[in-house]
Design a protein around this motif. Structure first.
Motif, PDB file in Angstrom:
ATOM      1  N   CYS A   1       0.833  -1.201   0.000  1.00 35.45           N
ATOM      2  CA  CYS A   1       0.000   0.000   0.000  1.00 35.45           C
ATOM      3  C   CYS A   1       0.867   1.250   0.000  1.00 35.45           C
ATOM      4  O   CYS A   1       1.985   1.256   0.522  1.00 35.45           O
ATOM      5  N   PHE A   2       0.330   2.304  -0.603  1.00 32.97           N
ATOM      6  CA  PHE A   2       0.999   3.608  -0.622  1.00 32.97           C
ATOM      7  C   PHE A   2       0.257   4.552   0.312  1.00 32.97           C
ATOM      8  O   PHE A   2      -0.964   4.726   0.214  1.00 32.97           O
ATOM      9  N   LEU A   3       1.007   5.192   1.229  1.00 32.09           N
ATOM     10  CA  LEU A   3       0.494   6.241   2.102  1.00 32.09           C
ATOM     11  C   LEU A   3       1.339   7.491   1.894  1.00 32.09           C
ATOM     12  O   LEU A   3       2.579   7.419   1.860  1.00 32.09           O
ATOM     13  N   ARG A   4       0.683   8.630   1.796  1.00 34.38           N
ATOM     14  CA  ARG A   4       1.388   9.878   1.495  1.00 34.38           C
ATOM     15  C   ARG A   4       2.437  10.195   2.544  1.00 34.38           C
ATOM     16  O   ARG A   4       3.606  10.468   2.219  1.00 34.38           O
ATOM     17  N   GLN A   5       2.074  10.164   3.814  1.00 31.13           N
ATOM     18  CA  GLN A   5       2.994  10.550   4.878  1.00 31.13           C
ATOM     19  C   GLN A   5       4.137   9.554   5.057  1.00 31.13           C
ATOM     20  O   GLN A   5       5.161   9.907   5.629  1.00 31.13           O
ATOM     21  N   ARG A   6       3.995   8.342   4.575  1.00 30.61           N
ATOM     22  CA  ARG A   6       5.017   7.325   4.781  1.00 30.61           C
ATOM     23  C   ARG A   6       5.880   7.081   3.548  1.00 30.61           C
ATOM     24  O   ARG A   6       7.108   6.903   3.667  1.00 30.61           O
ATOM     25  N   ASP A   7       5.287   7.051   2.358  1.00 31.12           N
ATOM     26  CA  ASP A   7       5.983   6.580   1.164  1.00 31.12           C
ATOM     27  C   ASP A   7       6.372   7.685   0.192  1.00 31.12           C
ATOM     28  O   ASP A   7       7.117   7.409  -0.759  1.00 31.12           O
ATOM     29  N   ALA A   8       5.900   8.899   0.372  1.00 28.30           N
ATOM     30  CA  ALA A   8       6.291   9.983  -0.538  1.00 28.30           C
ATOM     31  C   ALA A   8       7.728  10.397  -0.250  1.00 28.30           C
ATOM     32  O   ALA A   8       8.187  10.392   0.898  1.00 28.30           O
ATOM     33  N   ASN A   9       8.465  10.729  -1.308  1.00 32.74           N
ATOM     34  CA  ASN A   9       9.856  11.153  -1.166  1.00 32.74           C
ATOM     35  C   ASN A   9       9.928  12.540  -0.542  1.00 32.74           C
ATOM     36  O   ASN A   9       9.236  13.468  -0.982  1.00 32.74           O
ATOM     37  N   VAL A  10      10.768  12.663   0.472  1.00 28.67           N
ATOM     38  CA  VAL A  10      10.936  13.955   1.130  1.00 28.67           C
ATOM     39  C   VAL A  10      11.656  14.906   0.178  1.00 28.67           C
ATOM     40  O   VAL A  10      12.676  14.563  -0.420  1.00 28.67           O
ATOM     41  N   GLY A  11      11.125  16.098   0.021  1.00 26.94           N
ATOM     42  CA  GLY A  11      11.718  17.083  -0.871  1.00 26.94           C
ATOM     43  C   GLY A  11      11.151  17.064  -2.272  1.00 26.94           C
ATOM     44  O   GLY A  11      11.476  17.952  -3.077  1.00 26.94           O
ATOM     45  N   GLY A  12      10.340  16.082  -2.603  1.00 28.66           N
ATOM     46  CA  GLY A  12       9.749  16.025  -3.929  1.00 28.66           C
ATOM     47  C   GLY A  12       8.536  16.921  -4.049  1.00 28.66           C
ATOM     48  O   GLY A  12       7.880  17.258  -3.058  1.00 28.66           O
ATOM     49  N   ALA A  13       8.215  17.289  -5.258  1.00 26.68           N
ATOM     50  CA  ALA A  13       7.029  18.111  -5.503  1.00 26.68           C
ATOM     51  C   ALA A  13       5.771  17.289  -5.207  1.00 26.68           C
ATOM     52  O   ALA A  13       5.682  16.115  -5.575  1.00 26.68           O
ATOM     53  N   ILE A  14       4.820  17.884  -4.535  1.00 26.87           N
ATOM     54  CA  ILE A  14       3.618  17.154  -4.117  1.00 26.87           C
ATOM     55  C   ILE A  14       2.858  16.630  -5.327  1.00 26.87           C
ATOM     56  O   ILE A  14       2.426  15.472  -5.359  1.00 26.87           O
ATOM     57  N   SER A  15       2.710  17.461  -6.345  1.00 20.13           N
ATOM     58  CA  SER A  15       1.964  17.025  -7.526  1.00 20.13           C
ATOM     59  C   SER A  15       2.661  15.858  -8.217  1.00 20.13           C
ATOM     60  O   SER A  15       2.014  14.900  -8.657  1.00 20.13           O
ATOM     61  N   THR A  16       3.991  15.927  -8.288  1.00 18.45           N
ATOM     62  CA  THR A  16       4.743  14.847  -8.935  1.00 18.45           C
ATOM     63  C   THR A  16       4.664  13.555  -8.137  1.00 18.45           C
ATOM     64  O   THR A  16       4.462  12.467  -8.700  1.00 18.45           O
ATOM     65  N   GLU A  17       4.816  13.653  -6.825  1.00 12.26           N
ATOM     66  CA  GLU A  17       4.782  12.461  -5.979  1.00 12.26           C
ATOM     67  C   GLU A  17       3.415  11.788  -6.028  1.00 12.26           C
ATOM     68  O   GLU A  17       3.312  10.560  -6.135  1.00 12.26           O
ATOM     69  N   LEU A  18       2.355  12.574  -5.948  1.00 17.33           N
ATOM     70  CA  LEU A  18       1.014  11.997  -5.959  1.00 17.33           C
ATOM     71  C   LEU A  18       0.676  11.420  -7.326  1.00 17.33           C
ATOM     72  O   LEU A  18       0.036  10.364  -7.425  1.00 17.33           O
TER      73      LEU A  18
END
Length: 303
Positions: free
Chosen positions: A145-162
């Motif tokens: 599973c993907f969770l925003r607070q856990r699996d998104a790259n720190v420093g990445g653009a929110i739109s790109t990560e999502l």
């Protein structure tokens, strides 16, 4: 001593409670209490040891009867686990061990994506999202599973990560709450999922504390699950939906591979793998063409 006098002596000293005192010429020994931890001796000790051996043998036979070969070779083993009852006391409930994972869970089509499920949720509803992901990621299910607070790259653009999270997931679970409707990034992920898989079974709407009038109009043609009534049952339905999608994709991939192998074998044998069209069949069945000289001879003969 005569019997009459002996009886009188005993009757006269009947009320004396001092143990060990003589009654006439008869002296009675006081009873010796059995202390804890001291094993009885003599006939009592023998009877006590026989009783212990009988109880131990009965307990061993009971264990051997429970551990039969048939129960150990069965794929579903019943295990007694304590479960809390209504009055707070623990009761024994029969539960079965989880089945082995399906073979398509290790297929190439599943591992072509990074995640099995992308959980789209508002940051305010992070606790409910964590409960869903924890349930699906436990060893019995083993989904990714993907969770925003856990699996998104720190420093990445929110739109790109999502956007990458949506594109790299097989299915998408939309945790629709009043907070979801007020979050712009949740709306962004919802529209990204709709553009990736419109009218497909990859989108799983989950409603929590939301009325039908507040339900997004973009999802009105999708069935949704209300988590307010029975959350654990809803989690199980999410797991079955993801599993069904992976199974269908694996079957389609296997059918595609078989078709490619069949077409390759036909090409090696010199036969075409495509059916003949109506135009080619009509052309082959038509009469042979006449040369120009034959046409002139035919016209001269007719004239």
């Amino acid at each position: 001593m005569e019997p009459a006098k002996m009886d009188g002596a005993i009757q006269g000293n009947h009320g004396n409670t001092n143990s060990g005192q003589s009654f006439g010429k008869v002296r009675l020994a006081p009873p010796v209490p059995l202390l804890e931890g001291v094993q009885p001796t003599g006939d009592d000790g023998a009877r006590h040891s026989l009783k212990q051996e009988a109880e131990a043998g009965w307990f061993r036979r009971l264990l051997v009867k429970k551990e039969s070969p048939q129960s150990s070779s069965s794929p579903h083993v019943l295990v007694r686990t304590p479960s809390p009852s209504l009055d707070g006391a623990s009761s024994l409930v029969l539960t079965s061990t989880p089945n082995p994972p399906a073979p398509f869970l290790s297929s190439m089509i599943r591992w072509s994506q990074t995640y099995d499920l992308c959980v789209c949720h508002s940051p305010v509803d992070i606790e409910e999202a964590i409960r869903l992901a924890t349930y699906l990621e436990k060893p019995a299910y083993g989904l990714r599973c993907f969770l925003r607070q856990r699996d998104a790259n720190v420093g990445g653009a929110i739109s790109t990560e999502l956007c990458q999270a949506v594109q790299s997931s097989h299915c998408w679970a939309l945790l629709i709450t009043p907070n979801f409707l007020l979050d712009d990034w949740c709306q962004y992920m919802m529209h990204q999922a709709l553009s990736e898989g419109p009218m497909s079974n990859r989108i799983i709407p989950l409603v929590l504390n939301l009325s039908y009038s507040q339900y997004p109009k973009e999802l009105r043609f999708y069935y949704y699950k209300d988590l307010s009534k029975n959350p654990e049952r809803g989690y199980t339905q999410v797991y079955k939906t993801v599993l069904k999608y992976l199974e269908d994709m694996d079957e389609k991939d296997a059918a595609k591979v078989d078709c490619n192998m069949h077409s390759t074998s036909n090409r090696l044998e010199g036969a075409s793998c495509f059916p003949r069209t109506k135009l080619s069949s009509n052309y082959q069945n038509s009469e042979p063409l006449l040369s120009l000289q034959e046409i002139e001879r035919t016209e001269a003969a007719d004239s």
